[in-house]
Structures are given as C-alpha cells and as structure tokens.
Write a protein that holds these residues in place. Sequence first.
Motif, PDB file in Angstrom:
ATOM      1  N   UNK A 136      47.935  43.516  43.233  1.00  0.00           N
ATOM      2  CA  UNK A 136      47.669  43.529  41.788  1.00  0.00           C
ATOM      3  C   UNK A 136      46.517  44.469  41.491  1.00  0.00           C
ATOM      4  N   UNK A 137      46.753  45.418  40.603  1.00  0.00           N
ATOM      5  CA  UNK A 137      45.675  46.246  40.067  1.00  0.00           C
ATOM      6  C   UNK A 137      44.998  45.417  38.979  1.00  0.00           C
ATOM      7  N   UNK A 138      43.730  45.103  39.191  1.00  0.00           N
ATOM      8  CA  UNK A 138      43.086  44.080  38.371  1.00  0.00           C
ATOM      9  C   UNK A 138      41.716  44.537  37.891  1.00  0.00           C
ATOM     10  N   UNK A 139      41.409  44.206  36.652  1.00  0.00           N
ATOM     11  CA  UNK A 139      40.076  44.492  36.115  1.00  0.00           C
ATOM     12  C   UNK A 139      39.080  43.451  36.644  1.00  0.00           C
ATOM     13  N   UNK A 140      37.798  43.839  36.804  1.00  0.00           N
ATOM     14  CA  UNK A 140      36.808  42.933  37.408  1.00  0.00           C
ATOM     15  C   UNK A 140      36.671  41.610  36.674  1.00  0.00           C
ATOM     16  N   UNK A 141      36.872  41.603  35.346  1.00  0.00           N
ATOM     17  CA  UNK A 141      36.710  40.377  34.569  1.00  0.00           C
ATOM     18  C   UNK A 141      37.710  39.289  34.967  1.00  0.00           C
ATOM     19  N   UNK A 142      38.745  39.671  35.680  1.00  0.00           N
ATOM     20  CA  UNK A 142      39.749  38.710  36.141  1.00  0.00           C
ATOM     21  C   UNK A 142      39.077  37.578  36.919  1.00  0.00           C
ATOM     22  N   UNK A 143      38.063  37.925  37.722  1.00  0.00           N
ATOM     23  CA  UNK A 143      37.406  36.922  38.562  1.00  0.00           C
ATOM     24  C   UNK A 143      36.267  36.206  37.837  1.00  0.00           C
ATOM     25  N   UNK A 144      35.986  36.605  36.610  1.00  0.00           N
ATOM     26  CA  UNK A 144      35.115  35.814  35.742  1.00  0.00           C
ATOM     27  C   UNK A 144      35.939  34.748  35.016  1.00  0.00           C
ATOM     28  N   UNK A 145      37.204  35.071  34.786  1.00  0.00           N
ATOM     29  CA  UNK A 145      38.095  34.134  34.099  1.00  0.00           C
ATOM     30  C   UNK A 145      38.612  33.076  35.063  1.00  0.00           C
ATOM     31  N   UNK A 146      39.077  33.509  36.244  1.00  0.00           N
ATOM     32  CA  UNK A 146      39.653  32.589  37.220  1.00  0.00           C
ATOM     33  C   UNK A 146      38.641  32.247  38.308  1.00  0.00           C
ATOM     34  N   UNK A 147      38.701  31.022  38.764  1.00  0.00           N
ATOM     35  CA  UNK A 147      37.767  30.545  39.770  1.00  0.00           C
ATOM     36  C   UNK A 147      38.324  30.777  41.176  1.00  0.00           C
ATOM     37  N   UNK A 148      38.352  32.047  41.578  1.00  0.00           N
ATOM     38  CA  UNK A 148      38.706  32.436  42.934  1.00  0.00           C
ATOM     39  C   UNK A 148      37.439  32.994  43.581  1.00  0.00           C
ATOM     40  N   UNK A 149      36.672  32.167  44.261  1.00  0.00           N
ATOM     41  CA  UNK A 149      35.343  32.581  44.716  1.00  0.00           C
ATOM     42  C   UNK A 149      35.366  33.595  45.852  1.00  0.00           C
ATOM     43  N   UNK A 150      34.402  34.509  45.797  1.00  0.00           N
ATOM     44  CA  UNK A 150      34.174  35.467  46.883  1.00  0.00           C
ATOM     45  C   UNK A 150      33.327  34.811  47.965  1.00  0.00           C
ATOM     46  N   UNK A 151      33.722  35.019  49.211  1.00  0.00           N
ATOM     47  CA  UNK A 151      32.861  34.561  50.300  1.00  0.00           C
ATOM     48  C   UNK A 151      32.085  35.736  50.899  1.00  0.00           C
TER      49      UNK A 151
END
Length: 793
Positions: free
Chosen positions: A122-137
């Motif tokens: 998926x080509x995704x804008x950075x805000x995607x991970x502000x909206x969804x709770x998919x945490x970075x480790x």
Amino acid sequence: MIKSYIKIAWRNLRRNKAYAFINITGLSLGIASSILIFILIDYHLSFDDFHKNSDRIYRVVTEWHDETIDRSAAVPQPLGKALRNDFTFGEKVARSVSFHNPLITLPNEKEIKKFAEKDGVAFTEPEFFDIFNFPLIKGNKKTVLVQLNEAIVTQKIAQKYWGTDDVIGKVIRLDNRISFTITGVLKDLPPNTDQKQQIYLSYKNIIEYASQQRENNWGGVNSESKCYLLLKPSVPVSVANANFKQMVNKYYTGRDQKVWMFKLQPLADIHFNTDFDAFVDKKYLWALFFIGVFLIVTACVNFINLATAQALNRAKEIGVRKVLGSMPRQLFWQFIAETTIITLVADALAYVIAWLVLPLINQLFQSQMQFNNELLPLFLVVMTVIVVFLSGSYPGVILARFQPIEALKSKLSQKNIGGFSLRRILVVTQFAISQVLIIGTIVIVSQIHYSKTSDLGFDKQAIITLPIPNDDNGKMKTLHNRLGQLNGVKDISLCYQPPAANSNSTTDIYFNNRPEAEHWGINIKAGDDHYLSTFDIKLVAGRNILPADTTSEFLVNETFVKKLGLKSPDEVIGKKLSVNGKTISGLIVGVVKDFYNYSFHSEISPICIMPNTNYYSNYALKLSGSNFKASLTNAEKLWNETYPDELYDYKFLDDQIAEFYEMDDVLMKLVEGFAAIAIIIGCLGLYGLVSFMALRKTKEIGVRKVLGADVGNILWLFGKEFSRLLIIAFVIAAPVAWWAMTNYLKDYQYKITIGPSIFILSILSTFIIAAVTVGYRSMLSARANPVKSLRSE
C-alpha cells in the motif's frame, strides 16, 4: 444433601447407559456448535475495535445517484488532498492505494530473493498511522513515509525476508522498478483487522509507480484507492457529509454535480457493509446465532423426550422415595442433579470437539480465531445453566408430581407424565428446524452451482493469465510473440484483466461529442485485437479492433447501448467515445454480446474494450490439447529467459472466477455442517420418541401379533405417526425456509428460482433419514416375543 443428589444421579446414569449416551451425544454436539458460533461471531464483531478513537475513524466512500444508486468503497485519488486542503472537519486525513500480488526483491543481499506478496503493498500517507493504531517497534513515527522511497514493514515480513527485526536501512525493490529503504518496523497486525497489507510505501512514489493521470483524475475511481479520516470530536457526521456537497460542486460540472456523492463510512461498518467491500454480512452472523440457538433447543428437546420416556420406568423408585419422606422439591433437585452431570460431561466433550474443529473453521475462513477468548468461560457457564434448567425442569416437575400409591401399584398412565402431545410438538419443532436447514443447504448449493457453471458470455476453460512484470514494451511484445508460437497455445492476448475480474477500473464517459459526461460510469478493459478470440467473446455488430499500441478504436457491450437508450447496436458504430476524463478518445467500431464482468452478485456493467499498451498487465493464454503441463513448462522457460529477475506465477481463469464465490462456499459448508448436526440431534430425538411409543404400546403390539399382525403392520403402526409429524414439520418449515432463502438470493443479481423440486427433495431426504431411525427401533419392538410383551404388562 448435594452429595447425596450427585451420588444417586451417578448411579441412575450408570444403570441407564444408553439413555445417558444419547443425551450426552446430543447435548455435546449442540453445545460444541454453539461454542464455535460464539467464537466466530465474537471474532467478527471485534474487527478494528482496538484502535484508539475508533468511534471517530471513517472511510470516505463514493456513491453515484441516478436511475439506481451505485456505490464504491474507493474514491478518486485527488479527493484526499482536496479534503485536507479545503476543509477542516478532518483532524487527520490519509490516502492509501494498494496493489495486489506485486513482486518484492531484495537487491542488496548476497543472493537475490524474490517474493510474491499475496497481501499486496500500500502506498500510504504518513497520517495513516496517526489514524490507525498500528504501533511501530522500530523507527520514528514522526518521520516514516515522509520522504520518497521510504517503506515500513511488519515484524512478520522482516522475519520472512531477513530473519530478524533489525532491518532499518535494508532495501526492497518493487516489481524491479522502484527501490525503497526500510525506515520503520510495525508490530505484527492483529488478525481482527481489515487492513491486510504488510508493506507500506511512501505515497509520494505513487505517481512514479502508477501514473500522474490517476492522481489528478476526478472522473475515475480505482477500486484500491481509499481515503481515511479521523473526524474532529466536535464535528457531527451529518455536518461532515454535508460539506462533501461543496467538494462536488467545486470539482465537478454539469450533471456530474447531481450524480457524484461522497460520504463517511464508520470504521465499525466496514467489515459488515456489503454495499461496499465487506468481508461478511451481519445478517449471516444473525443467521448463525439463531442456528446455534436452534441446535441447543433441539438437543434439550431430545433430553426431555428421553427423560419422559424413562419416567414410567422410574415410577416405583419415585413411589418408594416419596413413601420414605422425600419432598417434591427434593425429587425435582435430584433430577436437576442428574441433568447437571450429563450437561457437564457434555460440556467437556463439546469443548474438545470445538477445540478440534476450530482449526478447520480457521482454514475455511482463512482466519486466526483462538480459544483464549475472555468471554468464553462466562458463555459456557451461562450456557450450562440454561441447558440444565431448559432440559431438566419439565421432566423434574413431572417426576416430582407422581402419586406414590399409583406409582407403587404401576397404575401410572400416559396422562401422569404429561401426555404425548407435548412430545409430538417437540419432534415437529426439531424436524422443522432440520428441514429449514436442509432446504437452505439445497438452495445455497444450487445457487453456487448455477454461478459456477452458467454461461458467462466468454470462455473460461483452459485459459491462464501471466502477469506482465514491467513497462518494457519491447520485452512484452517479444515474449508475446514467442508464447504465441508454442505448441499447445491456441491463442494469446495482451490485456489488463480477463473479462471477469476483481480488479476493475470504472471511469466517466463522453459519448458522441456531447458536452457533458453520461450519468453513469463505464468499465474499461484494455485488450488487444486477440482479446475477443482468446476469450471467445461474440460480436453482435461492427468489427473487431485493429492491432494498435494506442487507443483509437473501442468495442462496447450491449449494456452500453441500452444505457444510452438506443434501440440498435448499429447506432453506436462510428460514434466518438472519450473516457478517463477525456484523456482517451476513439471511435466505436464494434458491439460485443454482454458478458458477466463481475460475479453474479452484481449487474453487468457498461464496458469498453480498447487497445493500449500502457494498460496491459497480463498475458492471457488459451491452451489446447490435454498436455497442459508441457505447455506450462515451456511457457515458464520462455518467461525466465525474458524476465530472469521476475517470479513466474500463473493462474487459471476458472480458479480466479471461483474466488468470487469464496464466501458463498464458506457459508455453504457451514450450513451443511450445522444441518448435519441438526439431523443427527433430530434422529436422536426420534429414537427417544420411538422408545417412548414402544414402551407405551408394549401390550398393544403383543395383542396385534397374537391376532396375526406381521412385522410390516407393526412398523406401520409407528411409521404413520411419524409421517404425520414430518409432514406437519414440513408445512411449518417450507414457508420459513422460502422466506430466508429468498432474502439470501437478494444478494445475487442473477439467481436460481426456488421451485417445487427443492422442497420435494427436502421432504424426501427427511423421510429417508427418519425412516432409518424409526425403522431400527420399531423393528426391535416388532420382532419382540408377544408372550413376553403381554407378560410384562
């Protein structure tokens, strides 16, 4: 006291092993089914509920309002940018465009590895991970995907590619075209999310990978172009939806301002709303819930039948206990104790059955449901209490009401144990439920068979599709020519997708130099001059397109002509057609016979077929003869010579079309399984009722045999009673099943008719099953020695 109840109950159950076995079997099957249904429903209801602020997360969807309302879960690609720049009701806005089955290579490793990612990218804008709770480790959330050529992957992908989570700085290459550097690692996505991609790429690379036209095209909708929004807490959804009207007025003109509409779809609705791209319809979860309830009810009915059938045998026991001072409530709780023991044993067996079957259910649904459900223990406790009192209360009350003198003198009659009418009602209920499930199974199987075997308007047999790896037209044409010369290849076409495919592109249409676009969209199918012959699509007017690399000619289908309101296909021949925001134009040179371009769930769309090398993404090979293996081997050899860095991966067209009906197949198998369980439980119930009748008619059978009745006469004595019950059950079940299956078929635009043969097959199968069950127990009674029968009275 409780210890005494349990001890006596255990002795009674050991003395009546057949009675205990039948009850435990029926209850365990019903409870196991209910456990599985509970886990399945709870799993699907939990989708994407773990996100912070999940109640404020929405997806923007598209609607086209005209003669009918058409919907898409996707939006024009520029919408997200306009939403962010022109309006303020979105706290965060993110676009995401996904692509299925891309080739991923690891160019900087000692040995180049190739992976075909089924879940896609998926080509995704950075805000995607502000909206969804998919945490970075690993990585910085504030900077990931901000720059060009950045990527983040899940732990699962990191382990798959490199065997470690420490992959920051590693490089992946997409379709041998664009390289991306890993700047972050996501915690593995939970199984209960509809976001399936494991690789996310910088949205800024979408223009390089796809095209600039899509990024600026308001007139077309690609099925994988999505836009998500986190709504500000103070903004009602109705206000946000009203603002979309301003967007339509700004970016559309003329009639399009009335046709196009955008609205917000709640996150909780995405998994269930079949108007868009839902995984499952909530009504099917409700159907499973009621099936679970029905199976428990039928199991409890068995218990009541068998318990009351045994009641007369326990009359003297009850009489003695009453003479010795037992109170009715003590006798009632004594029977409840017996029921509790049976239910607890059934619970344990049901848990084991469900535990063994759950992996098969997961395989069926391609899910990851587990037994470590926090609510499952509470569900089992509640289920046990309900089953105990539903099964044990009525027999317990009946036994407790026995008069001791009549019981000891063996003068208790049918009236003393509640009458035969109740058991008739219970058996009718059981088999009405069974017949509803049988009719449902027949209808679903018939519809799926109809969908898979009907004439689609094109040939799907012996056709494979091979993806075209890159945009090198020279290599594409070279391999095309070489594949076409292979023995066993009857025909070959360059195309975007086969006639029916999950991936489609719908866009606006301008016909015959009209100033405004038509008020409906058209499904674009790029294909060369061999597209018709490869898929055996019939022309009804005009001619085929000529060989070309760019679009100057179009073929359209009959539905296109009907949508224009024209009477004859000849009326569109030679007329100009423009699509994709007027970026592609040409003349209509032919009209093809309608073919199904989606599954039978959807109507046939207006279609145009055009030659255009920029849109080709597949080779379609029509194979001849029976030696497919040799043809595929030779094709693979040529492929590897032309594209040595790519991954050879072909698909049969009939397999691709079968994917349309995956969920229907799942539903069919579930209903088949639960129908089988309902039939088994129903047969146990019949056995219990026959046992009761045999006990009640012992003297009558003996007298009839002494007077000359043969085995057939005795069997009919039982058979006529159950024939009436099954016919009554059918009369009740038929309209219920017709209503339920009519609603099921509403999901199909092209469907079977629920005719008399379906109901005849149902009643016949039920009679055969019942005859086997009743016949066995009846035969034992019919062959009994009449002297012993009369003496027993």
